[in-house]
Design a protein around this motif. Structure first.
Motif, PDB file in Angstrom:
ATOM      1  N   LEU A  11       0.815  -1.134   0.056  1.00 30.82           N
ATOM      2  CA  LEU A  11       0.040   0.024  -0.064  1.00 30.82           C
ATOM      3  C   LEU A  11       0.911   1.264   0.142  1.00 30.82           C
ATOM      4  O   LEU A  11       2.157   1.181   0.422  1.00 30.82           O
ATOM      5  CB  LEU A  11      -0.958   0.149   1.164  1.00 30.82           C
ATOM      6  CG  LEU A  11      -1.681  -1.483   1.682  1.00 30.82           C
ATOM      7  CD1 LEU A  11      -2.565  -1.021   2.862  1.00 30.82           C
ATOM      8  CD2 LEU A  11      -2.768  -1.697   0.401  1.00 30.82           C
ATOM      9  N   GLY A  12       0.336   2.323  -0.280  1.00 29.62           N
ATOM     10  CA  GLY A  12       0.950   3.634  -0.254  1.00 29.62           C
ATOM     11  C   GLY A  12       1.144   4.391  -1.615  1.00 29.62           C
ATOM     12  O   GLY A  12       1.680   5.616  -1.575  1.00 29.62           O
ATOM     13  N   GLY A  13       1.261   3.492  -2.656  1.00 31.27           N
ATOM     14  CA  GLY A  13       1.453   4.237  -4.064  1.00 31.27           C
ATOM     15  C   GLY A  13       2.840   4.761  -4.274  1.00 31.27           C
ATOM     16  O   GLY A  13       3.903   4.187  -3.720  1.00 31.27           O
ATOM     17  N   ILE A  14       2.752   5.946  -5.028  1.00 35.47           N
ATOM     18  CA  ILE A  14       4.418   6.449  -5.208  1.00 35.47           C
ATOM     19  C   ILE A  14       5.064   6.941  -3.802  1.00 35.47           C
ATOM     20  O   ILE A  14       5.969   7.099  -4.025  1.00 35.47           O
ATOM     21  CB  ILE A  14       3.991   7.772  -6.203  1.00 35.47           C
ATOM     22  CG1 ILE A  14       5.355   8.255  -6.835  1.00 35.47           C
ATOM     23  CG2 ILE A  14       3.224   8.865  -5.345  1.00 35.47           C
ATOM     24  CD1 ILE A  14       5.888   7.319  -7.628  1.00 35.47           C
ATOM     25  N   LEU A  15       3.995   7.169  -2.734  1.00 35.18           N
ATOM     26  CA  LEU A  15       4.655   7.600  -1.671  1.00 35.18           C
ATOM     27  C   LEU A  15       5.802   6.639  -1.041  1.00 35.18           C
ATOM     28  O   LEU A  15       6.567   6.748   0.052  1.00 35.18           O
ATOM     29  CB  LEU A  15       3.930   8.240  -0.806  1.00 35.18           C
ATOM     30  CG  LEU A  15       3.033   9.567  -0.903  1.00 35.18           C
ATOM     31  CD1 LEU A  15       2.624  10.003   0.196  1.00 35.18           C
ATOM     32  CD2 LEU A  15       4.036  10.448  -1.712  1.00 35.18           C
ATOM     33  N   GLN A  16       5.521   5.497  -1.424  1.00 35.01           N
ATOM     34  CA  GLN A  16       6.589   4.224  -0.963  1.00 35.01           C
ATOM     35  C   GLN A  16       8.028   4.716  -1.161  1.00 35.01           C
ATOM     36  O   GLN A  16       8.903   4.270  -0.378  1.00 35.01           O
ATOM     37  CB  GLN A  16       6.304   3.048  -1.656  1.00 35.01           C
ATOM     38  CG  GLN A  16       4.908   2.332  -1.365  1.00 35.01           C
ATOM     39  CD  GLN A  16       4.648   1.057  -1.897  1.00 35.01           C
ATOM     40  OE1 GLN A  16       5.324   0.182  -1.687  1.00 35.01           O
ATOM     41  NE2 GLN A  16       3.725   1.114  -3.021  1.00 35.01           N
ATOM     42  N   GLN A  17       8.320   5.408  -2.305  1.00 37.88           N
ATOM     43  CA  GLN A  17       9.656   5.546  -2.782  1.00 37.88           C
ATOM     44  C   GLN A  17      10.092   7.084  -2.410  1.00 37.88           C
ATOM     45  O   GLN A  17      11.345   7.220  -2.922  1.00 37.88           O
ATOM     46  CB  GLN A  17       9.682   5.444  -4.170  1.00 37.88           C
ATOM     47  CG  GLN A  17       8.986   5.977  -5.220  1.00 37.88           C
ATOM     48  CD  GLN A  17       8.786   5.725  -6.508  1.00 37.88           C
ATOM     49  OE1 GLN A  17       8.395   4.645  -6.904  1.00 37.88           O
ATOM     50  NE2 GLN A  17       9.201   6.695  -7.514  1.00 37.88           N
TER      51      GLN A  17
END
Length: 419
Positions: free
Chosen positions: A41-47
């Motif tokens: 979960l988290g989309g682009i904010l994971q990176q």
């Protein structure tokens, strides 16, 4: 193949989708499922491991993973169900959709309402038609960010960044932190595409050269990128100026040349797409032209702050739940929103008189002095110190104001002008 029936379905588990799930649950929907194609979960904010998130929502500075962790914990506490590693590959015009999961196979999902939260994608090199070969070493800035921050892989050692979107600015600094030489950031426009704070913190603080009115006109290299030709462009028609070309040696070219709302599923559902934003046409409830389909976040319009994405996601989830429960007020009047001479992008595109509205907008050209953002008919007026294309502005309108407008008013124009 099996059929699934739920109250509210959310597609995408990024900041908009997770918040939408919470909004739907807290508005009374019992069975809320968020579908995510990734394993996590988290989309682009994971990176996005850099700080700068959550200043509006949590009143403190967080990294992307920290910001999403708080929302995900809240979602679990609210009783939101998540289905990861599940691809939504087709939508029908009735709002139902098809999913594929390696464990459960193909399923047909029927929901009382659907929230689209697929986010956006980066423009590739082909979208800007730069001539030359396509050797290894050319990446979108987001792809390079994932390689460095999540995979532990350095794309290269000598870097040129084309475009000054926020991810490109952040990656210029990130690559320098990892020991690469950043030869420069080249922006075709006469002004930056990202937030001013990122220009200061990512380029100015590290002495990275920043060239406005410049672009890459040629890519060199066969197997691996060997360099690019850059040139100054005419400030009006943006065509390269002969005699200004120069070769810049590099093994990596990062592209930060714009983001595109991810709307293939929206089109399948028969949702009207706005020709300028590239996202669904919505009202202030985030309701699309398919009344049981809602949309929020970067799938509608590309925001510069994730706090706004989450807030809009929560609103879309809440209103989707109200629709599914037959509790969403029907519009009695409709007001189309239009942009003035200096407004390029805006959302929502129409308003009803049943709910307060916030219109987000971006200017066409920067105004580097005191200016005023307005909605006509005396609905809104606010003085700003400046207005820049890389930074969104807000217009707040009360439902009572809309209800008081004369019966012949059917359009609201928002604009930003010098005082």
């Amino acid at each position: 193949m099996t059929d699934i029936r739920i109250d509210v379905a959310v597609i995408g588990a990024g900041p908009a989708g997770v918040a939408a799930g919470i909004g739907a649950r807290e508005a009374g929907a019992e069975h809320v499922v968020v579908f995510e194609r990734d394993w996590d979960l988290g989309g682009i904010l994971q990176q996005c491991i850099h700080p700068g998130f959550g200043l509006h929502t949590f009143k403190e500075e967080l990294t992307g993973p920290e910001y999403m962790h708080r929302w995900i914990e809240r979602a679990h506490g609210a009783g939101v169900t998540f289905r990861t590693n599940t691809m939504v590959f087709r939508m029908e015009e009735d709002g139902s959709f098809w999913t594929m999961n390696p464990d459960e196979g193909i399923q047909h999902v029927h929901a009382g309402a659907v929230v689209l939260g697929m986010g956006c994608r980066e423009r590739p090199l082909g979208a800007i038609r730069v001539p030359g070969s396509r050797p290894a070493g050319i990446y979108t800035a987001g792809t390079a960010q994932r390689f460095v921050n999540m995979e532990g892989y350095m794309p290269g050692n000598r870097v040129v960044v084309l475009g000054s979107g926020d991810i490109g600015l952040i990656m210029a600094r990130r690559m320098m932190w990892e020991g690469a030489s950043v030869e420069g950031v080249f922006e075709i426009m006469s002004w930056p595409g990202g937030l001013r704070r990122n220009i200061a913190q990512c380029l100015d603080d590290y002495g990275i050269p920043f060239h406005l009115d410049h672009t890459v006109t040629q890519v060199h290299g066969k197997d691996r990128l060997e360099g690019v030709t850059v040139a100054k462009v005419d400030a009006n028609n943006k065509k390269p100026i002969l005699g200004t070309e120069r070769f810049v040696a590099c093994d990596t070219l990062l592209l930060a040349v714009g983001l595109i709302p991810e709307n293939e599923l929206s089109r399948m559902a028969g949702v009207q797409i706005h020709p300028v934003t590239g996202g669904p046409v919505v009202n202030q409830c985030l309701q699309t032209t398919r009344e049981n389909v809602f949309a929020a976040g970067n799938v509608v319009i590309v925001y510069d702050l994730v706090d706004w994405v989450s807030a809009e996601g929560y609103k879309a989830g809440k209103n989707a739940a109200l629709f599914a429960l037959d509790g969403l007020p029907k519009a009695t009047r409709r007001f189309d929103v239009r942009g003035g001479d200096n407004v390029r992008l805006f959302s929502p595109q129409w308003l009803s008189d049943q709910e307060d509205a916030t219109i987000f907008l971006r200017v066409t050209k920067p105004v580097e002095q005191r200016c005023r953002v307005t909605a006509d008919h005396g609905l809104f007026s606010k003085t700003l110190r400046y207005a820049r294309p890389g930074e969104m502005n807000e217009v707040h309108i009360k439902a009572e104001q809309l209800r008081m407008l004369p019966p012949d008013v059917r359009e609201i124009i928002v604009d930003v002008e010098e005082e």
